[in-house]
Write a protein that holds these residues in place. Structure first.
Motif, PDB file in Angstrom:
ATOM      1  N   VAL A   1      13.066 -11.782  -9.937  1.00 18.49           N
ATOM      2  CA  VAL A   1      12.939 -10.384  -9.502  1.00 18.49           C
ATOM      3  C   VAL A   1      13.872 -10.115  -8.332  1.00 18.49           C
ATOM      4  CG1 VAL A   1      11.389  -8.714  -8.414  1.00 18.49           C
ATOM      5  CG2 VAL A   1      10.582 -10.084 -10.346  1.00 18.49           C
ATOM      6  N   TYR A   2      13.887 -11.048  -7.382  1.00 16.63           N
ATOM      7  CA  TYR A   2      14.770 -10.901  -6.226  1.00 16.63           C
ATOM      8  C   TYR A   2      16.224 -10.760  -6.668  1.00 16.63           C
ATOM      9  CZ  TYR A   2      17.549 -12.185  -2.167  1.00 16.63           C
ATOM     10  OH  TYR A   2      18.494 -12.185  -1.174  1.00 16.63           O
ATOM     11  N   LEU A   3      16.668 -11.670  -7.530  1.00 20.09           N
ATOM     12  CA  LEU A   3      18.059 -11.673  -7.961  1.00 20.09           C
ATOM     13  C   LEU A   3      18.387 -10.454  -8.809  1.00 20.09           C
ATOM     14  CD1 LEU A   3      20.664 -13.281  -7.891  1.00 20.09           C
ATOM     15  CD2 LEU A   3      19.908 -14.507  -9.931  1.00 20.09           C
ATOM     16  N   ALA A   4      17.486 -10.073  -9.723  1.00 24.80           N
ATOM     17  CA  ALA A   4      17.725  -8.922 -10.588  1.00 24.80           C
ATOM     18  C   ALA A   4      17.809  -7.633  -9.781  1.00 24.80           C
ATOM     19  CB  ALA A   4      16.628  -8.822 -11.638  1.00 24.80           C
TER      20      ALA A   4
ATOM     21  N   HIS B   1      11.106   0.892  -9.982  1.00 31.89           N
ATOM     22  CA  HIS B   1       9.825   1.133  -9.321  1.00 31.89           C
ATOM     23  C   HIS B   1       9.634   0.238  -8.098  1.00 31.89           C
ATOM     24  CE1 HIS B   1       7.884   3.878 -12.226  1.00 31.89           C
ATOM     25  NE2 HIS B   1       8.651   3.270 -13.113  1.00 31.89           N
ATOM     26  N   LEU B   2      10.476  -0.747  -7.943  1.00 32.92           N
ATOM     27  CA  LEU B   2      10.375  -1.653  -6.802  1.00 32.92           C
ATOM     28  C   LEU B   2      11.114  -1.031  -5.616  1.00 32.92           C
ATOM     29  CD1 LEU B   2       9.159  -4.555  -6.367  1.00 32.92           C
ATOM     30  CD2 LEU B   2      11.507  -5.388  -6.531  1.00 32.92           C
ATOM     31  N   LEU B   3      10.371  -0.698  -4.577  1.00 31.82           N
ATOM     32  CA  LEU B   3      10.957  -0.067  -3.401  1.00 31.82           C
ATOM     33  C   LEU B   3      11.656  -1.099  -2.514  1.00 31.82           C
ATOM     34  CD1 LEU B   3       8.099   2.389  -2.352  1.00 31.82           C
ATOM     35  CD2 LEU B   3      10.094   2.850  -3.778  1.00 31.82           C
TER      36      LEU B   3
ATOM     37  N   GLU C   1       2.982  -5.755 -11.882  1.00 34.35           N
ATOM     38  CA  GLU C   1       2.379  -4.440 -12.098  1.00 34.35           C
ATOM     39  C   GLU C   1       3.323  -3.322 -11.677  1.00 34.35           C
ATOM     40  OE1 GLU C   1      -1.374  -1.863 -10.296  1.00 34.35           O
ATOM     41  OE2 GLU C   1      -1.380  -4.051 -10.140  1.00 34.35           O
ATOM     42  N   ILE C   2       4.008  -3.519 -10.558  1.00 36.59           N
ATOM     43  CA  ILE C   2       4.902  -2.485 -10.034  1.00 36.59           C
ATOM     44  C   ILE C   2       6.081  -2.222 -10.969  1.00 36.59           C
ATOM     45  CG2 ILE C   2       6.560  -1.968  -8.180  1.00 36.59           C
ATOM     46  CD1 ILE C   2       4.626  -3.364  -6.257  1.00 36.59           C
TER      47      ILE C   2
ATOM     48  N   ASN D   1       0.880  -1.159   0.000  1.00 39.38           N
ATOM     49  CA  ASN D   1       0.000   0.000   0.000  1.00 39.38           C
ATOM     50  C   ASN D   1       0.918   1.209   0.000  1.00 39.38           C
ATOM     51  OD1 ASN D   1      -2.172   1.665   0.055  1.00 39.38           O
ATOM     52  ND2 ASN D   1      -2.889   1.069   2.080  1.00 39.38           N
ATOM     53  N   ARG D   2       1.050   1.815  -1.158  1.00 38.28           N
ATOM     54  CA  ARG D   2       2.042   2.873  -1.317  1.00 38.28           C
ATOM     55  C   ARG D   2       1.348   4.209  -1.505  1.00 38.28           C
ATOM     56  NH1 ARG D   2       6.529   0.534  -5.312  1.00 38.28           N
ATOM     57  NH2 ARG D   2       5.115   1.246  -6.914  1.00 38.28           N
ATOM     58  N   ILE D   3       2.104   5.266  -1.234  1.00 36.60           N
ATOM     59  CA  ILE D   3       1.554   6.609  -1.326  1.00 36.60           C
ATOM     60  C   ILE D   3       2.612   7.518  -1.944  1.00 36.60           C
ATOM     61  CG2 ILE D   3       2.321   7.234   1.003  1.00 36.60           C
ATOM     62  CD1 ILE D   3      -0.226   8.906   1.267  1.00 36.60           C
ATOM     63  N   ILE D   4       2.171   8.461  -2.753  1.00 35.30           N
ATOM     64  CA  ILE D   4       3.073   9.445  -3.363  1.00 35.30           C
ATOM     65  C   ILE D   4       2.786  10.800  -2.740  1.00 35.30           C
ATOM     66  CG2 ILE D   4       3.742  10.613  -5.494  1.00 35.30           C
ATOM     67  CD1 ILE D   4       3.036   8.095  -7.011  1.00 35.30           C
TER      68      ILE D   4
END
Length: 262
Positions: free
Chosen positions: A252-255, A195-197, A232-233, A5-8
């Motif tokens: 995704v984890y490794l990249a 985009h992945l925090l 999606e992220i 749940n992200r917010i800008i």
């Protein structure tokens, strides 16, 4: 159910900052820890004040013979002192520790303003004064659970939001398949990992570490939802064929880990 749940937030300089919200679980644990500390402070205050007030009453009785009015004043001071400690605990720590109390520091969450800046004395005071209303009939819990910005009444009044702190990324303690390694090499070209925090990455890592202890049904439900949200992220249009959710999350984890060390 959403894992992220992200917010800008937009700063006064028109710079957009993206954060992951703390979540009701972290906030509840932080509050439980804070109330434990606060309870200890209140008990210590009551013991000390009962001793002092008994000495004052005894002195007044010896001098004036009647201490009824003094007794009422001492009771009022007890109630006022308890309220000041209750409010002051949160004001003191959130002002001094830039939006954190001992409970928030332990759970790695923090209060900030709606524009991304650290909170000040005014915001901390407003949040603390409205906390009793949020605690009444669990009003704050419902507001946090139902609101997209996860704000309780005190947050709305003070213009604040509670976020997760960025956590240090730990090394993997689980195997990465050769197929995931191959996909990880392709991901930077077909997706935007920026985009992945860090907090999103931590959720992926947590799943990969704990999946071995999950039942088959729970594992298939969680990894599918998590893979869809991560896709999606990172703005990935299509997952390569014959890619399972677990393989995708490993890649995704490794990249992400490889990208962060460059």
């Amino acid at each position: 159910m959403r894992f992220f749940n992200r917010i800008i937030l937009q700063t006064p300089e028109s710079v957009e900052l993206e954060f992951t919200l703390a979540g009701i679980g972290n906030r509840a644990l932080a509050l439980l820890l804070d109330y434990t500390c606060l309870g200890g402070c209140l008990i210590a205050f009551l013991f000390i004040w009962l001793f002092v007030s008994s000495q004052v009453l005894e002195l007044v009785r010896q001098v004036a013979g009647n201490a009824n009015s003094v007794d009422l004043w001492l009771t009022a001071i007890t109630i006022l002192g308890g309220f000041v400690i209750y409010v002051g605990y949160f004001v003191f720590f959130e002002s001094l520790w830039r939006g954190q109390t001992p409970g928030k520091r332990y759970t790695k969450i923090r209060v900030i303003r709606d524009d991304g800046r650290p909170i000040g004395l005014a915001q901390a005071t407003l949040r603390a004064l409205l906390r009793p209303f949020d605690d009444t009939l669990f009003l704050g819990v419902f507001l946090i659970a139902l609101g997209r910005q996860e704000k309780r009444l005190g947050d709305w009044a003070a213009g604040t939001v509670v976020i997760q702190e960025e956590q240090t990324i730990a090394a993997a303690t689980f195997p990465i398949s050769p197929a995931a390694e191959a996909l990880a090499a392709q991901l930077p070209e077909i997706a935007d990992l920026s985009h992945l925090l860090p907090d999103d990455f931590a959720v992926v890592r947590e799943y990969l570490q704990r999946r071995g202890a999950m039942s088959s049904k729970a594992k298939s439900e969680v990894n599918l939802q998590l893979a869809r949200q991560v896709k999606e992220i990172i703005l990935l249009e299509k997952v390569p064929s014959n890619t399972t959710p677990d393989l995708f999350l490993e890649a995704v984890y490794l990249a992400y880990q490889q990208q962060s060390t460059k």
